[in-house]
Enzyme design. Structure first.
Site, PDB file in Angstrom:
ATOM      1  N   LEU A 243      10.293 -20.873  -5.211  1.00  0.00           N
ATOM      2  CA  LEU A 243       8.867 -19.763  -4.771  1.00  0.00           C
ATOM      3  C   LEU A 243       8.300 -19.725  -5.027  1.00  0.00           C
ATOM      4  CD1 LEU A 243       8.155 -17.026  -2.939  1.00  0.00           C
ATOM      5  CD2 LEU A 243       8.530 -15.688  -4.014  1.00  0.00           C
TER       6      LEU A 243
ATOM      7  N   LEU B 216      -6.708  -4.393   7.826  1.00  0.00           N
ATOM      8  CA  LEU B 216      -7.008  -5.102   7.194  1.00  0.00           C
ATOM      9  C   LEU B 216      -7.226  -5.567   5.461  1.00  0.00           C
ATOM     10  CD1 LEU B 216      -6.993  -8.315  10.006  1.00  0.00           C
ATOM     11  CD2 LEU B 216      -4.604  -7.455   8.198  1.00  0.00           C
ATOM     12  N   SER B 217      -8.156  -4.909   5.396  1.00  0.00           N
ATOM     13  CA  SER B 217      -8.735  -3.918   4.236  1.00  0.00           C
ATOM     14  C   SER B 217      -9.374  -5.117   3.622  1.00  0.00           C
ATOM     15  CB  SER B 217      -8.247  -3.313   3.371  1.00  0.00           C
ATOM     16  OG  SER B 217      -7.726  -2.304   3.727  1.00  0.00           O
TER      17      SER B 217
ATOM     18  N   ASP C 122       1.460  -1.503  -0.078  1.00  0.00           N
ATOM     19  CA  ASP C 122      -0.118   0.167   0.189  1.00  0.00           C
ATOM     20  C   ASP C 122       0.890   1.569  -0.170  1.00  0.00           C
ATOM     21  OD1 ASP C 122      -2.419   1.386   0.535  1.00  0.00           O
ATOM     22  OD2 ASP C 122      -2.790   1.226   2.078  1.00  0.00           O
ATOM     23  N   GLY C 123       0.232   2.399  -0.199  1.00  0.00           N
ATOM     24  CA  GLY C 123       0.557   3.222  -0.875  1.00  0.00           C
ATOM     25  C   GLY C 123       1.579   4.273  -1.992  1.00  0.00           C
TER      26      GLY C 123
ATOM     27  N   GLY D  99      -0.129   5.497  -3.838  1.00  0.00           N
ATOM     28  CA  GLY D  99      -0.025   7.182  -4.794  1.00  0.00           C
ATOM     29  C   GLY D  99       0.235   8.385  -3.413  1.00  0.00           C
TER      30      GLY D  99
ATOM     31  N   HIS E  56       2.180   3.177  -9.359  1.00  0.00           N
ATOM     32  CA  HIS E  56       1.947   2.008  -9.262  1.00  0.00           C
ATOM     33  C   HIS E  56       3.229   1.390 -10.317  1.00  0.00           C
ATOM     34  CE1 HIS E  56      -1.981   2.372  -7.405  1.00  0.00           C
ATOM     35  NE2 HIS E  56      -2.544   3.149  -8.113  1.00  0.00           N
TER      36      HIS E  56
ATOM     37  N   TRP F 238       3.082   7.946  -2.954  1.00  0.00           N
ATOM     38  CA  TRP F 238       4.239   8.367  -2.996  1.00  0.00           C
ATOM     39  C   TRP F 238       4.200   9.086  -4.144  1.00  0.00           C
ATOM     40  CZ3 TRP F 238       7.092   6.851  -7.846  1.00  0.00           C
ATOM     41  CH2 TRP F 238       8.673   6.641  -7.223  1.00  0.00           C
TER      42      TRP F 238
HETATM   43  C1  IPE Z   1      -5.894  -2.811   0.190  1.00  0.00           C
HETATM   44  O1  IPE Z   1      -4.874  -0.786  -0.071  1.00  0.00           O
HETATM   45  C2  IPE Z   1      -5.934  -3.523  -1.041  1.00  0.00           C
HETATM   46  C3  IPE Z   1      -4.302  -3.886  -1.883  1.00  0.00           C
HETATM   47  C4  IPE Z   1      -3.045  -2.809  -1.267  1.00  0.00           C
HETATM   48  C5  IPE Z   1      -4.319  -4.166  -3.029  1.00  0.00           C
HETATM   49  P1  IPE Z   1      -6.446  -0.005  -0.264  1.00  0.00           P
HETATM   50  O2  IPE Z   1      -5.594   0.841  -0.570  1.00  0.00           O
HETATM   51  O3  IPE Z   1      -7.306  -0.214  -1.416  1.00  0.00           O
HETATM   52  O4  IPE Z   1      -6.925  -0.102   1.106  1.00  0.00           O
HETATM   53  P2  IPE Z   1      -7.788   1.121   1.593  1.00  0.00           P
HETATM   54  O5  IPE Z   1      -8.945   1.183   1.150  1.00  0.00           O
HETATM   55  O6  IPE Z   1      -6.846   2.176   2.742  1.00  0.00           O
HETATM   56  O7  IPE Z   1      -8.839   0.612   3.172  1.00  0.00           O
HETATM   57  C1  IPE Z   2      -2.152  -0.214  -3.077  1.00  0.00           C
HETATM   58  O1  IPE Z   2      -1.174   1.553  -2.850  1.00  0.00           O
HETATM   59  C2  IPE Z   2      -1.200  -0.204  -5.277  1.00  0.00           C
HETATM   60  C3  IPE Z   2      -3.592  -0.643  -4.996  1.00  0.00           C
HETATM   61  C4  IPE Z   2      -4.458  -0.917  -3.990  1.00  0.00           C
HETATM   62  C5  IPE Z   2      -3.640  -1.316  -6.434  1.00  0.00           C
HETATM   63  P1  IPE Z   2      -2.410   2.847  -3.256  1.00  0.00           P
HETATM   64  O2  IPE Z   2      -3.080   2.864  -4.749  1.00  0.00           O
HETATM   65  O3  IPE Z   2      -4.020   2.246  -1.939  1.00  0.00           O
HETATM   66  O4  IPE Z   2      -1.698   4.079  -2.596  1.00  0.00           O
HETATM   67  P2  IPE Z   2      -1.902   5.059  -1.779  1.00  0.00           P
HETATM   68  O5  IPE Z   2      -2.998   4.416  -0.555  1.00  0.00           O
HETATM   69  O6  IPE Z   2      -3.791   5.651  -2.544  1.00  0.00           O
HETATM   70  O7  IPE Z   2      -1.159   6.171  -1.655  1.00  0.00           O
HETATM   71 MG    MG Z   3      -4.285   2.075  -0.249  1.00  0.00          MG
END
Ligand code: IPE
Ligand code: IPE
Ligand code: MG
Length: 254
Positions: free
Chosen positions: A145, A209-210, A34-35, A37, A51, A39
């Site tokens: 793996l 945990l989403s 996650d993160g 966006g 991404h 970044w």
């Molecule tokens: C969880 O991340 C899903 C994936 C990493 C694919 P999200 O960014 O979608 O989760 P929320 O919305 O912050 O809970």
């Molecule tokens: C995780 O990064 C990738 C996916 C969910 C596909 P995000 O796109 O959720 O990044 P943030 O949470 O917006 O920073």
């Molecule tokens: Mg996210």
């Protein structure tokens, strides 16, 4: 406390490697990457570039897990809830996924990595579905793996579908309700045959945990850290393993 900062500090990657007990590696590591966006936002560039960088990080981490002898790596790449994002972002993620799968034979398949998708792939674009079938088949005999990619994955729908399938099997007399144990239930999930994760890592500082592996994570060690996924490195992974190895897993015992 920032676990990664604590371990990485002045330690080189070799120092960190030497701190690991290779006989007690986590068999299965799960990652909520996650993160991406945020970044990109920090750099004032489009989310899609976050991404793209995240996909590079994924390939690097997969290769590293394979190299150090991790048996299973499960990554959350696209959730059942991620369809809510703007169409351009979903399209960009699908495009990246296609590139990742295209590159698999060249980069990862040759390294003896076996790929397996968790989730309902029927909702994905047709070219990606075909690619998935091809890549799973191409790598099916690999013995390094096991890379599980959760795509259009949601834990609640996974469990709901398991319940429905069990109901059908009871109705058809294939199974008796008294026979349904935790092990049998697990066999109705996407993760059939895969041991539960030993360690879950979530990047980007979110403590949730989403909808990821809710059944399978019952006794998993959890590690949350602020690092944004595109910045995640081999050093972070090694630090996570060192931290994991310091923990005392009791599984309800003493
Ligand atoms: C969880 O991340 C899903 C994936 C990493 C694919 P999200 O960014 O979608 O989760 P929320 O919305 O912050 O809970
Ligand atoms: C995780 O990064 C990738 C996916 C969910 C596909 P995000 O796109 O959720 O990044 P943030 O949470 O917006 O920073
Ligand atoms: Mg996210």
């Amino acid at each position: 406390m920032n676990i990664f900062k604590k371990f990485i500090g002045s330690n080189s990657i070799e120092d960190l490697k030497n701190k690991i007990d290779y006989k007690r590696l986590p068999v299965h590591i799960a990652i909520i990457l996650d993160g991406n966006g945020r970044w990109a936002k920090k750099r004032r560039i489009p989310r899609n570039l976050g991404h793209r960088e995240g996909a590079k990080t994924l390939e690097k981490v997969v290769l590293f897990c394979n190299e150090i002898g991790i048996k299973y790596l499960t990554v959350y790449a696209f959730s059942t809830e991620n369809w809510k994002r703007p169409k351009e972002e979903v399209d960009a993620l699908m495009k990246l996924l296609k590139e990742f799968l295209d590159g698999f034979q060249e980069h990862l398949g040759k390294k003896n990595i076996k790929i397996n998708i968790l989730g309902d792939i029927r909702a994905l674009p047709h070219d990606i579905q075909n690619e998935i079938i091809m890549v799973e088949k191409f790598s099916s005999k690999n013995s390094g793996l096991n890379l599980n990619i959760a795509l259009n994955y949601g834990s609640r729908i996974e469990m709901l579908n398991a319940v429905k399938d069990i109901a059908v099997d009871i109705r058809n007399g294939r199974i008796n309700e008294d026979e349904i144990t935790e092990e049998i239930f697990s066999d109705y999930l996407y993760t059939k045959g895969i041991p539960d994760p030993d360690l879950l890592i979530r990047t980007s500082g979110e403590y949730r945990l989403s909808n990821f592996l809710l059944w399978q994570l019952a006794y998993t060690e959890l590690l949350f850290d602020k690092v944004l996924w595109p910045d995640f490195s081999e050093e972070h992974l090694l630090s996570a393993i060192i931290d994991y190895q310091k923990r005392n897993r009791r599984f309800g015992g003493i």
